[in-house]
Motif scaffolding. Structure first.
Motif, PDB file in Angstrom:
ATOM      1  N   THR A 118      86.012  59.335  50.633  1.00 30.14           N
ATOM      2  CA  THR A 118      85.815  58.194  49.734  1.00 30.14           C
ATOM      3  C   THR A 118      86.848  57.106  49.997  1.00 30.14           C
ATOM      4  N   GLY A 119      86.424  55.844  49.943  1.00 34.73           N
ATOM      5  CA  GLY A 119      87.354  54.739  50.192  1.00 34.73           C
ATOM      6  C   GLY A 119      87.843  54.775  51.627  1.00 34.73           C
TER       7      GLY A 119
ATOM      8  N   ASN B   6      89.150  54.355  44.691  1.00 36.25           N
ATOM      9  CA  ASN B   6      88.563  53.102  44.207  1.00 36.25           C
ATOM     10  C   ASN B   6      88.930  51.931  45.108  1.00 36.25           C
ATOM     11  N   ALA B   7      89.114  52.232  46.397  1.00 35.26           N
ATOM     12  CA  ALA B   7      89.458  51.194  47.373  1.00 35.26           C
ATOM     13  C   ALA B   7      88.300  50.972  48.336  1.00 35.26           C
ATOM     14  N   ALA B   8      88.310  49.826  48.984  1.00 37.42           N
ATOM     15  CA  ALA B   8      87.271  49.502  49.970  1.00 37.42           C
ATOM     16  C   ALA B   8      87.868  48.586  51.030  1.00 37.42           C
TER      17      ALA B   8
ATOM     18  N   SER C 117      88.149  41.707  40.069  1.00 46.61           N
ATOM     19  CA  SER C 117      88.374  43.136  39.841  1.00 46.61           C
ATOM     20  C   SER C 117      89.427  43.725  40.775  1.00 46.61           C
ATOM     21  N   CYS C 118      89.862  42.944  41.759  1.00 52.55           N
ATOM     22  CA  CYS C 118      90.808  43.445  42.757  1.00 52.55           C
ATOM     23  C   CYS C 118      92.218  43.482  42.163  1.00 52.55           C
ATOM     24  N   THR C 119      92.861  44.641  42.206  1.00 56.49           N
ATOM     25  CA  THR C 119      94.186  44.810  41.606  1.00 56.49           C
ATOM     26  C   THR C 119      95.317  44.894  42.623  1.00 56.49           C
ATOM     27  N   ALA C 120      94.999  45.167  43.883  1.00 57.45           N
ATOM     28  CA  ALA C 120      96.045  45.265  44.904  1.00 57.45           C
ATOM     29  C   ALA C 120      95.409  45.213  46.287  1.00 57.45           C
ATOM     30  N   SER C 121      96.214  44.882  47.283  1.00 56.18           N
ATOM     31  CA  SER C 121      95.729  44.856  48.658  1.00 56.18           C
ATOM     32  C   SER C 121      96.832  45.329  49.589  1.00 56.18           C
TER      33      SER C 121
ATOM     34  N   LEU D  44      92.669  46.435  53.235  1.00 56.51           N
ATOM     35  CA  LEU D  44      92.177  47.420  52.282  1.00 56.51           C
ATOM     36  C   LEU D  44      92.519  46.928  50.875  1.00 56.51           C
ATOM     37  N   ALA D  45      91.546  46.934  49.980  1.00 50.14           N
ATOM     38  CA  ALA D  45      91.740  46.423  48.620  1.00 50.14           C
ATOM     39  C   ALA D  45      91.381  47.491  47.598  1.00 50.14           C
ATOM     40  N   TRP D  46      92.101  47.465  46.468  1.00 48.44           N
ATOM     41  CA  TRP D  46      91.881  48.418  45.377  1.00 48.44           C
ATOM     42  C   TRP D  46      91.280  47.704  44.175  1.00 48.44           C
TER      43      TRP D  46
END
Length: 318
Positions: free
Chosen positions: A36-37, A206-208, A228-232, A243-245
């Motif tokens: 996942t992710g 929950n990353a992509a 909705s992106c909280t970090a990269s 990669l973004a969370w």
């Protein structure tokens, strides 16, 4: 040895522990690939996640492999057919094995010809910060060491505060952290990033991947464009592979051996409490105030002296 999932046949290759030291039956712990992710390898007890690796791509300089980094490397495959990895030693004279014992300890062992015994080169779930989610969501755990063994290991990420201050006072960080301003919009209101260094990247459930060729600045802009992106993170260390969370940031630990830098999204108010010095480290608001004062006072004195001098010249001119 290769571990991982065949996406076509569904064959999943993983390690399981013995039932006990003397019973080779199937035990409670298993070590498997989580696709996942960004893929990670994880240690479970039943359905409970106990430990996980960094998100792929992995580096031999990571904390887990630091002791054997000169001879240790991974062969990772991630395509439409399979996601798997194998590790190798480039010295054929070294005999190594990876095991999960019945207590849930993941070990890399090397054979020592001198005393004819297996020697541990590294292991997982050795310290408090190794335990999955030890400090809860939106926080980081500082890897245990001799000089901080009595210090509370959990710290909230920038822009967050303990969900339960009482629990944190009692040195229980499992509840994690929440936004300081929960009702404040984090979408197009001047939010930016605070950069944290030397981290084990958050759980990638929950990353992509945004793009495999984005620069660091492009990665940050792409994250900001999604509310909705909280970090990269530029995860290969070369300024590419964005990669973004999305949502909570889970299971982060800080260790000088870890190679990753994480950009945490903060609101405009929180951003105002931080600035960066020339080396890129975070500078708290209080230190910034000292810097401003140290610059302002000399400028004020110069201006005052110039004003007095001009007034004297004006009087002489009269």
């Amino acid at each position: 040895m290769r571990l991982g999932l065949n996406r076509i046949t569904g064959l999943d290759r993983f390690l399981t522990s013995w039932k006990s030291e003397d019973d080779p039956g199937t035990g409670d712990y298993f070590y498997k690939m989580n696709p996942t992710g960004s893929p990670q390898v994880s240690l479970y007890k039943g359905s409970t996640l106990y430990w996980r690796s960094d998100p792929w791509p992995w580096k031999t300089s990571s904390a887990a492999a630091a002791s054997v980094s000169s001879v240790f490397y991974n062969d990772f495959v991630n395509n439409k057919d399979e996601v798997s990895y194998a590790y190798f030693l480039d010295d054929p004279s070294i005999i190594s094995r990876l095991v999960v014992d019945n207590s849930g300890l993941l070990q890399n062992l090397m054979w020592n010809d001198d005393d004819l015994q297996w020697k541990e080169s590294w292991s997982a779930r050795k310290y408090r910060c190794d335990n999955y989610g030890h400090c809860g969501p939106n926080s980081k755990c500082v890897i245990d060491s001799e000089d901080n063994s009595n210090k509370f290991e959990c710290t909230c990420l920038p822009g967050y505060e303990p969900k339960s201050p009482k629990d944190w006072y009692l040195r229980d960080g499992s509840g994690g952290c929440v936004r300081k301003q929960p009702g404040f919009s984090m979408c197009g209101n001047g939010e930016e990033f605070v950069k944290l260094t030397c981290l084990k990247g958050p759980d990638s459930f929950n990353a992509a991947w945004m793009d495999m060729s984005m620069s660091s600045s492009e990665c940050e802009k792409a994250c900001l464009s999604n509310c909705s992106c909280t970090a990269s993170m530029n995860i290969d260390g070369k300024g590419t592979r964005c990669l973004a969370w999305y949502g909570e940031l889970m299971d982060i630990s800080e260790n000088k051996l870890e190679p990753w830098d994480l950009n945490v999204r903060v609101d405009a108010t929180e951003l105002a409490t931080y600035t960066r010095n020339s080396k890129g480290f975070l500078v708290p608001k209080e230190r910034r105030a000292v810097i401003i004062i140290s610059i302002s006072v000399p400028l004020f004195l110069v201006s005052l002296i110039a004003y007095i001098w001009l007034m004297k010249r004006k009087k002489k001119g009269q």
